[in-house]
Design a protein around this motif. Structure first.
Motif, mmCIF file in Angstrom:
data_model
loop_
_atom_site.group_PDB
_atom_site.id
_atom_site.type_symbol
_atom_site.label_atom_id
_atom_site.label_comp_id
_atom_site.label_asym_id
_atom_site.label_seq_id
_atom_site.Cartn_x
_atom_site.Cartn_y
_atom_site.Cartn_z
ATOM 1 N N ASP A 184 0.860 -1.176 0.000
ATOM 2 C CA ASP A 184 0.000 0.000 0.000
ATOM 3 C C ASP A 184 0.902 1.233 0.000
ATOM 4 N N PRO A 185 0.766 2.127 -0.983
ATOM 5 C CA PRO A 185 1.676 3.268 -1.097
ATOM 6 C C PRO A 185 1.530 4.302 0.010
ATOM 7 N N MET A 218 -9.868 -9.084 -4.216
ATOM 8 C CA MET A 218 -9.156 -8.125 -3.375
ATOM 9 C C MET A 218 -10.103 -7.025 -2.921
ATOM 10 N N THR A 219 -9.919 -6.569 -1.701
ATOM 11 C CA THR A 219 -10.716 -5.469 -1.181
ATOM 12 C C THR A 219 -9.829 -4.251 -0.988
ATOM 13 N N MET A 220 -10.423 -3.153 -0.554
ATOM 14 C CA MET A 220 -9.705 -1.924 -0.244
ATOM 15 C C MET A 220 -10.032 -1.525 1.192
ATOM 16 N N THR A 221 -9.171 -0.729 1.791
ATOM 17 C CA THR A 221 -9.427 -0.307 3.168
ATOM 18 C C THR A 221 -10.630 0.613 3.265
ATOM 19 N N LEU A 231 -2.824 -0.263 -6.774
ATOM 20 C CA LEU A 231 -2.755 -1.594 -6.173
ATOM 21 C C LEU A 231 -3.208 -2.666 -7.165
ATOM 22 N N ILE A 232 -4.223 -2.353 -7.949
ATOM 23 C CA ILE A 232 -4.700 -3.304 -8.953
ATOM 24 C C ILE A 232 -3.614 -3.555 -9.998
ATOM 25 N N ALA A 233 -2.999 -2.480 -10.483
ATOM 26 C CA ALA A 233 -1.951 -2.617 -11.498
ATOM 27 C C ALA A 233 -0.747 -3.375 -10.950
ATOM 28 N N ASP A 234 -0.344 -3.067 -9.715
ATOM 29 C CA ASP A 234 0.807 -3.743 -9.117
ATOM 30 C C ASP A 234 0.524 -5.221 -8.873
ATOM 31 N N GLU A 249 -6.760 -11.519 -13.363
ATOM 32 C CA GLU A 249 -7.986 -10.741 -13.169
ATOM 33 C C GLU A 249 -8.083 -10.349 -11.702
ATOM 34 N N VAL A 250 -8.235 -9.062 -11.437
ATOM 35 C CA VAL A 250 -8.403 -8.574 -10.066
ATOM 36 C C VAL A 250 -9.852 -8.157 -9.887
ATOM 37 N N ARG A 251 -10.532 -8.837 -8.975
ATOM 38 C CA ARG A 251 -11.946 -8.550 -8.713
ATOM 39 C C ARG A 251 -12.060 -7.830 -7.369
#
Length: 274
Positions: A184-185, A218-221, A231-234, A249-251
């Motif tokens: 996480d940046p 994947m979720t987000m905070t 985060l999706i691209a990485d 594939e990132v869902r």
């Protein structure tokens, strides 16, 4: 300077206790601890969470969304992921009532006292200032590119020989290890330890019989997380380099929502959340 406003009767609040009040149009969290009253803005400076809904321990209030802690006496941010303090206000007890006077300044002592501009007064203002997924985050922190750099460095250093990730048998465990290169940046913690990965599934690739299509839940905070696109691209970059992967594939999954309970002990130690 604003005038004192009577907001409650002193006997209405338990000790320890907390309640939400409104003063001159601003939402304020009012606390009572050890016979003393304190007031701070009801907004977490990380992403606008309602502080009054969090857990009160001694003189600390924890944001219910991501666990950032604030000092109810000064508004100072005590732990990550909050980078700056929230506004504290003057409180007095007179004629059996609790009176609050709004201040204009913000507490800045905390994990990152040199952070930039002051936060929004209301939670809705803070959330409205952040872009939603998907898209490019216009309000992304200046150090946001560090996550991409970490992935690139990890990819460059990963051996391609018999023991390297790209030559190991594809498995869920290996995917999780590869995703630890994605950080996480804003928090500088990898997405696995943060608990952002909900699951990994495989399916035969339509365009290559010997390769796999990898789907990552994947979720987000938070729904408006500004680091989401990065985060999706990485994530795609970290996994897509494996020789047996045809596509990634990132869902994005927001149900169940992310909570600090999903973090590992390593992440908690790194963020100073105990």
């Amino acid at each position: 300077m604003a005038d004192f406003v009577r907001v409650a009767e002193a006997t209405e609040l338990t000790d320890p206790g907390k309640t939400l009040i409104e003063v001159d149009g601003d939402l304020v969290a009012l606390f009572r601890v050890n016979g003393q009253f304190y007031a701070i803005d009801d907004v977490c400076t990380h992403d606008g969470g309602p502080l009054v809904e969090g857990e009160l321990i001694d003189y600390k209030i924890a944001c219910p969304r991501h666990g950032a802690k604030f000092d109810i006496r000064t508004g100072a941010a005590l732990t990550m992921p909050a980078l700056r303090g929230t506004r504290s206000h003057d409180v007095k007890i007179e004629e059996g009532g609790v009176w609050v006077r709004l201040r204009s300044g913000y507490a800045t002592d905390g994990p990152s006292a040199h952070a930039a501009a002051a936060p929004a007064t209301h939670a809705s203002d803070a959330l409205a200032s952040e872009p939603s997924l998907p898209g490019i985050a216009s309000g992304q922190p200046s150090h946001a590119s560090s996550g991409t750099a970490d992935v690139a460095e990890a990819t460059a250093q990963s051996p391609s020989g018999p023991s390297g990730p790209s030559s190991q048998r594809l498995s869920e465990e290996l995917i999780y290890e590869m995703l630890k290169a994605v950080k996480d940046p804003e928090l500088f913690v990898n997405i696995v330890d943060l608990g952002l990965i909900y699951g990994v599934t495989f399916a035969p690739a339509a365009d290559a019989a010997d390769k796999q299509h990898v789907a990552i839940d994947m979720t987000m905070t938070s729904p408006a997380c500004p680091a989401g696109p990065q985060l999706i691209a990485d994530t795609k970059r970290a996994v897509g380099g494996h020789g047996d992967v045809s596509a990634v594939e990132v869902r994005i999954v927001m149900d169940p929502p992310w909570t600090p309970d999903r973090m590992t002990d390593a992440a908690r130690d790194q963020l100073g959340i105990f």
